[in-house]
Design a protein around this motif. Structure first.
Motif, PDB file in Angstrom:
ATOM      1  N   GLN A   1     120.597  19.203 -33.036  1.00  0.00           N
ATOM      2  CA  GLN A   1     120.334  18.314 -31.909  1.00  0.00           C
ATOM      3  C   GLN A   1     119.123  17.472 -32.284  1.00  0.00           C
ATOM      4  OE1 GLN A   1     120.203  20.114 -28.038  1.00  0.00           O
ATOM      5  NE2 GLN A   1     119.136  18.369 -27.150  1.00  0.00           N
ATOM      6  N   VAL A   2     119.245  16.154 -32.120  1.00  0.00           N
ATOM      7  CA  VAL A   2     118.188  15.225 -32.538  1.00  0.00           C
ATOM      8  C   VAL A   2     117.894  14.233 -31.419  1.00  0.00           C
ATOM      9  CG1 VAL A   2     118.903  15.416 -34.965  1.00  0.00           C
ATOM     10  CG2 VAL A   2     119.815  13.552 -33.563  1.00  0.00           C
ATOM     11  N   THR A   3     116.857  13.454 -31.604  1.00  0.00           N
ATOM     12  CA  THR A   3     116.577  12.318 -30.746  1.00  0.00           C
ATOM     13  C   THR A   3     116.726  11.064 -31.601  1.00  0.00           C
ATOM     14  OG1 THR A   3     114.206  12.365 -31.242  1.00  0.00           O
ATOM     15  CG2 THR A   3     114.952  13.632 -29.316  1.00  0.00           C
ATOM     16  N   GLU A   4     116.948   9.928 -30.966  1.00  0.00           N
ATOM     17  CA  GLU A   4     117.047   8.648 -31.685  1.00  0.00           C
ATOM     18  C   GLU A   4     118.009   8.745 -32.866  1.00  0.00           C
ATOM     19  OE1 GLU A   4     115.597   6.082 -30.306  1.00  0.00           O
ATOM     20  OE2 GLU A   4     114.480   7.271 -28.857  1.00  0.00           O
ATOM     21  N   ILE A   5     119.252   9.092 -32.577  1.00  0.00           N
ATOM     22  CA  ILE A   5     120.245   9.332 -33.633  1.00  0.00           C
ATOM     23  C   ILE A   5     120.446   8.116 -34.539  1.00  0.00           C
ATOM     24  CG2 ILE A   5     122.254   8.756 -32.204  1.00  0.00           C
ATOM     25  CD1 ILE A   5     123.711  11.129 -33.612  1.00  0.00           C
ATOM     26  N   ASP A   6     120.469   6.901 -33.967  1.00  0.00           N
ATOM     27  CA  ASP A   6     120.686   5.698 -34.787  1.00  0.00           C
ATOM     28  C   ASP A   6     119.569   5.529 -35.810  1.00  0.00           C
ATOM     29  OD1 ASP A   6     123.097   4.475 -33.481  1.00  0.00           O
ATOM     30  OD2 ASP A   6     121.760   4.551 -31.748  1.00  0.00           O
ATOM     31  N   GLU A   7     118.340   5.706 -35.351  1.00  0.00           N
ATOM     32  CA  GLU A   7     117.183   5.576 -36.241  1.00  0.00           C
ATOM     33  C   GLU A   7     117.217   6.628 -37.347  1.00  0.00           C
ATOM     34  OE1 GLU A   7     112.526   6.563 -35.625  1.00  0.00           O
ATOM     35  OE2 GLU A   7     113.372   5.131 -34.195  1.00  0.00           O
ATOM     36  N   LEU A   8     117.529   7.870 -36.981  1.00  0.00           N
ATOM     37  CA  LEU A   8     117.574   8.952 -37.969  1.00  0.00           C
ATOM     38  C   LEU A   8     118.683   8.722 -38.986  1.00  0.00           C
ATOM     39  CD1 LEU A   8     116.624  11.638 -39.111  1.00  0.00           C
ATOM     40  CD2 LEU A   8     118.076  12.787 -37.412  1.00  0.00           C
ATOM     41  N   VAL A   9     119.870   8.342 -38.529  1.00  0.00           N
ATOM     42  CA  VAL A   9     120.987   8.101 -39.445  1.00  0.00           C
ATOM     43  C   VAL A   9     120.638   6.978 -40.416  1.00  0.00           C
ATOM     44  CG1 VAL A   9     123.369   7.253 -39.603  1.00  0.00           C
ATOM     45  CG2 VAL A   9     122.781   9.064 -37.977  1.00  0.00           C
ATOM     46  N   ASN A  10     120.077   5.891 -39.911  1.00  0.00           N
ATOM     47  CA  ASN A  10     119.677   4.785 -40.792  1.00  0.00           C
ATOM     48  C   ASN A  10     118.659   5.242 -41.825  1.00  0.00           C
ATOM     49  OD1 ASN A  10     121.381   2.883 -39.645  1.00  0.00           O
ATOM     50  ND2 ASN A  10     119.855   2.243 -38.142  1.00  0.00           N
TER      51      ASN A  10
ATOM     52  N   ASN B   1     129.230  11.306 -20.973  1.00  0.00           N
ATOM     53  CA  ASN B   1     127.831  10.872 -20.816  1.00  0.00           C
ATOM     54  C   ASN B   1     126.894  12.007 -21.221  1.00  0.00           C
ATOM     55  OD1 ASN B   1     128.277   8.241 -19.887  1.00  0.00           O
ATOM     56  ND2 ASN B   1     128.737   9.015 -17.835  1.00  0.00           N
ATOM     57  N   ILE B   2     127.364  12.805 -22.187  1.00  0.00           N
ATOM     58  CA  ILE B   2     126.609  14.012 -22.559  1.00  0.00           C
ATOM     59  C   ILE B   2     125.936  13.867 -23.919  1.00  0.00           C
ATOM     60  CG2 ILE B   2     126.766  16.498 -22.916  1.00  0.00           C
ATOM     61  CD1 ILE B   2     129.308  16.405 -21.107  1.00  0.00           C
ATOM     62  N   TYR B   3     126.702  13.455 -24.954  1.00  0.00           N
ATOM     63  CA  TYR B   3     126.174  13.396 -26.323  1.00  0.00           C
ATOM     64  C   TYR B   3     126.600  12.116 -27.023  1.00  0.00           C
ATOM     65  CZ  TYR B   3     124.972  18.393 -26.482  1.00  0.00           C
ATOM     66  OH  TYR B   3     124.411  19.614 -26.275  1.00  0.00           O
ATOM     67  N   ARG B   4     125.785  11.690 -27.984  1.00  0.00           N
ATOM     68  CA  ARG B   4     126.200  10.785 -29.055  1.00  0.00           C
ATOM     69  C   ARG B   4     126.120  11.635 -30.304  1.00  0.00           C
ATOM     70  NH1 ARG B   4     123.235   6.193 -30.296  1.00  0.00           N
ATOM     71  NH2 ARG B   4     125.150   5.281 -31.063  1.00  0.00           N
TER      72      ARG B   4
ATOM     73  N   LEU C   1     127.843  18.558 -45.536  1.00  0.00           N
ATOM     74  CA  LEU C   1     128.215  17.987 -44.247  1.00  0.00           C
ATOM     75  C   LEU C   1     127.224  18.444 -43.179  1.00  0.00           C
ATOM     76  CD1 LEU C   1     130.415  16.205 -42.931  1.00  0.00           C
ATOM     77  CD2 LEU C   1     131.564  18.330 -42.292  1.00  0.00           C
ATOM     78  N   VAL C   2     126.635  17.462 -42.489  1.00  0.00           N
ATOM     79  CA  VAL C   2     125.648  17.741 -41.449  1.00  0.00           C
ATOM     80  C   VAL C   2     126.068  17.000 -40.194  1.00  0.00           C
ATOM     81  CG1 VAL C   2     123.217  17.455 -40.775  1.00  0.00           C
ATOM     82  CG2 VAL C   2     123.788  17.984 -43.152  1.00  0.00           C
ATOM     83  N   GLY C   3     126.083  17.697 -39.071  1.00  0.00           N
ATOM     84  CA  GLY C   3     126.350  17.083 -37.783  1.00  0.00           C
ATOM     85  C   GLY C   3     125.041  16.777 -37.090  1.00  0.00           C
ATOM     86  N   LEU C   4     124.975  15.646 -36.414  1.00  0.00           N
ATOM     87  CA  LEU C   4     123.802  15.254 -35.637  1.00  0.00           C
ATOM     88  C   LEU C   4     124.273  14.941 -34.231  1.00  0.00           C
ATOM     89  CD1 LEU C   4     122.151  12.838 -38.220  1.00  0.00           C
ATOM     90  CD2 LEU C   4     121.586  15.247 -37.836  1.00  0.00           C
ATOM     91  N   ALA C   5     123.585  15.453 -33.224  1.00  0.00           N
ATOM     92  CA  ALA C   5     123.969  15.211 -31.838  1.00  0.00           C
ATOM     93  C   ALA C   5     122.730  14.871 -31.022  1.00  0.00           C
ATOM     94  CB  ALA C   5     124.647  16.445 -31.251  1.00  0.00           C
ATOM     95  N   GLU C   6     122.807  13.748 -30.318  1.00  0.00           N
ATOM     96  CA  GLU C   6     121.724  13.341 -29.418  1.00  0.00           C
ATOM     97  C   GLU C   6     122.201  13.551 -27.995  1.00  0.00           C
ATOM     98  OE1 GLU C   6     119.014   9.425 -28.328  1.00  0.00           O
ATOM     99  OE2 GLU C   6     120.731   9.186 -29.667  1.00  0.00           O
ATOM    100  N   GLN C   7     121.501  14.412 -27.265  1.00  0.00           N
ATOM    101  CA  GLN C   7     121.879  14.704 -25.886  1.00  0.00           C
ATOM    102  C   GLN C   7     121.481  13.534 -24.988  1.00  0.00           C
ATOM    103  OE1 GLN C   7     120.423  18.442 -24.429  1.00  0.00           O
ATOM    104  NE2 GLN C   7     121.617  18.318 -22.560  1.00  0.00           N
TER     105      GLN C   7
END
Length: 148
Positions: A97-106, A125-128, A139-145
């Motif tokens: 579980q992360v915050t700012e998923i777009d920033e982290l992925v980039n 409306n729960i996760y990205r 393989l790593v999954g990232l989820a922003e609540q």
């Protein structure tokens, strides 16, 4: 009746321990310790006999979850499943579980050579969330609540 108390850690075997540590630190884990585990006693647990493995233990910021990275010195690695598709039997992935998923992925793509597997998607409306292939194709999954 359950005797389960908690999950201690998840383990991933890697080829380059230093690069793997750097990658998971970029996600936000902290290196807790690094050591060699060797000898016949260790092989009794794994069934590999006399072994020599360099391990690194990383911990999540909340202190509840750990990731053990292992680099086998002896015996030699005999199989490679890193690039198996996500529907392969026995395939492993780890999700954070992360915050700012777009920033982290980039950041992971630009600075650590990660690849986005599909795309970042929104589940209700729960996760990205998304999957990325990180260092060594892990393989790593990232989820922003999005909501509580």
């Amino acid at each position: 009746m359950s005797n389960l108390v908690s999950m201690n850690n998840m383990g991933i075997v890697v080829e380059n321990l230093d690069k793997a540590i750097q990658f998971f630190e970029a996600i936000g884990l902290k290196l807790e310790g690094r050591m060699n585990v060797a000898g016949p006693w260790a092989g009794k647990v794994t069934g590999l006999g006399d072994q020599n493995v360099e391990i690194a233990m990383l911990v999540t910021p909340d202190g509840h979850s750990r990731l053990e990275l292992s680099r086998f010195i002896e015996p030699e690695v005999i199989s490679d499943h890193r690039m198996a598709p996500v529907n392969a039997l026995g395939y492993l992935r780890v999700m954070f579980q992360v915050t700012e998923i777009d920033e982290l992925v980039n950041h992971l793509i630009e600075q650590h050579g990660a690849e986005l597997v599909g795309e970042i998607v929104q589940y209700e409306n729960i996760y990205r969330l998304c999957y990325i292939r990180g260092v060594e194709g892990i393989l790593v999954g990232l989820a922003e609540q999005l909501s509580k």
